[in-house]
Design a protein around this motif. Sequence first.
Motif, mmCIF file in Angstrom:
data_model
loop_
_atom_site.group_PDB
_atom_site.id
_atom_site.type_symbol
_atom_site.label_atom_id
_atom_site.label_comp_id
_atom_site.label_asym_id
_atom_site.label_seq_id
_atom_site.Cartn_x
_atom_site.Cartn_y
_atom_site.Cartn_z
ATOM 1 N N LEU A 37 -40.477 -67.992 22.109
ATOM 2 C CA LEU A 37 -39.364 -67.271 22.734
ATOM 3 C C LEU A 37 -39.671 -66.857 24.168
ATOM 4 C CD1 LEU A 37 -38.136 -65.049 19.760
ATOM 5 C CD2 LEU A 37 -37.083 -67.119 20.671
ATOM 6 N N HIS A 107 -37.373 -60.814 25.328
ATOM 7 C CA HIS A 107 -37.757 -61.262 23.986
ATOM 8 C C HIS A 107 -39.040 -60.573 23.529
ATOM 9 C CE1 HIS A 107 -34.642 -64.172 23.422
ATOM 10 N NE2 HIS A 107 -34.941 -64.830 24.513
ATOM 11 N N SER A 110 -38.123 -57.286 22.199
ATOM 12 C CA SER A 110 -37.582 -57.431 20.842
ATOM 13 C C SER A 110 -38.695 -57.636 19.825
ATOM 14 C CB SER A 110 -36.597 -58.606 20.791
ATOM 15 O OG SER A 110 -35.466 -58.361 21.594
ATOM 16 N N VAL A 154 -31.471 -61.506 22.023
ATOM 17 C CA VAL A 154 -31.766 -60.151 22.501
ATOM 18 C C VAL A 154 -30.645 -59.206 22.082
ATOM 19 C CG1 VAL A 154 -32.139 -58.736 24.561
ATOM 20 C CG2 VAL A 154 -33.135 -61.033 24.419
#
Length: 567
Positions: A37, A107, A110, A154
């Motif tokens: 990612l 990312h 996250s 996201v």
Amino acid sequence: MQSQHAPLTDTPTPSWWKRHWPFLLILVATAIAYSPLWSVEFSWDDEALVKDNQVTHTLKNMGEFFTRDLWSTTRLTDLTSGYYRPFMLVSLALDRALFGLHAGWAHFHSLLWHLAAVSALYAILHRLFATPAALAGTALFALHPVNSEVMALVAARNDSMAAALVLLSIFLLLEKDVRPAQLVGAGVAALAALLSKESAVLAPLMLLALDIARWHKPGPWRRYIPLGGALGMYAGMRSWAGINHGIVPADGNLSLVMEHAPEMLSLYGQLLVWPWPLTPARHIYYLPSVGQTLLGALITLGIVGTLLKKGAHRGLVLGGLTWTILTFAPSLAATLDKGLLGERYLYLPIAGLGLALAAAIRTIPKWPIVFLSASAVLVLQIRLPDWQDSRAVWARAHQDAPSPYTAAGLAWYLHRDKDTEEAIALFTMALEGNPPYRDVCDLIVSAHLEIKEAKKAAEIGAWAIDERGCPTQGLIVNHTAVALAGIGQWDAAAKRAASHPRGVHGPGLVVVAAAQATKGDFATMKRMMAQNPSDQTFGARVAKLLRLGGANAASQQVVLMAREGAH
């Protein structure tokens, strides 16, 4: 379950590292699994909620985060989704303040929330069960490929944020004896979870299910006060922000969900044991038949039945399954509202399955955990690069699970990228579906007009409205009227423009004025210009449409009138 009081012994307690190093390996494996990612861009909802968000570009707008509907912070400022998620907006603003619109760092942010959720679940499971069982349940949640949508989008970070904070609040309230600091911490975590995603309202029920599973009755009532207080404060904040409505499903959607319930449940059951293909979303109208997913669903049912029958702690197995059902239930609101089924809806339910798995295990060798974890990592390495951008993820979705819905999704991004002819083929495929996917109705005619195929646009518009049921309250009526005018069918164009349920408006006004001008009636255009003095381009658009339809003399007359009006 592990005893609450360790026996007296002279044996030194192992260090934290020696007791928990396998869990740290799970965290490392999870970070490695999601490393692709780092190189993918924002996609799908990220484009609206992250890239084009109108308030998160500066932390100075913090006050607005707490007074706005989530989707009203996008370019669609009038949109009311009923989602009140200010903490999610805070996280997006922090991303932009620290890293700008850098998708890789977003990312990574996250990923940190996912690792926090994994850690909170492990803390709960390790308190309840022996270490091998806790590790198995944690690994299931950490690495299950179906959770990849929450990581790849996201805009789906609110799922991992809410999960991490809900699980933290439950961990702080796990025992009967809780200190005041734990009560305060649980309340703060629960409120933050609610401000991340509405599904956190289930926290009290999750705690209740866990209490009954352990003690066959609710635990001390004071442990529920922080969760109730968080709910009350959240409700007050929503009301203060003027967000007093939720999702209102369209009429008939409940019966639609009931009609397709077997396909839905069978698909979700398969995804739990065979998470392939991973796609951004599925639509209720275009699900695979039960026969196509039945084997996977039966395997899931068999595993659940085995856990219940053979589980070491059957009460807690049932408690974990209750968590799964409770946390999955809110996703039905999205299905009722838009007909969508998303893999992200299984995120927190898989934490419930992790609890059920840990409760069922008596002893387990390490190799199954290692093998299944390695398999999950491999699946993620294969699929995560497909999230390179919106066009790439929809292209892969349409390749692996084609439907009118995926055709429309891919076509939208092709149209945006000016690959209009490819988009038109997919728009047509979407409308040819059974049932037609009518969200493309307004675009299919305008796409033909963009490549100057007025005759085809008129034919497609008539087909879409008369045969495929496209709603006449959309732009398709005016676009079809423009197409008819473009091929000189003035009476038909004016009639089509006048058929709009809201009356003649927008491009329809231009069509009607042009149609009247072909008959020598220029007074109609003058009257329309007088009624819309702020529209300085009206006359020019009428003249252009007249030229397109071959009425050059009328076009020149309109140009002269427009010039006179300007002076």
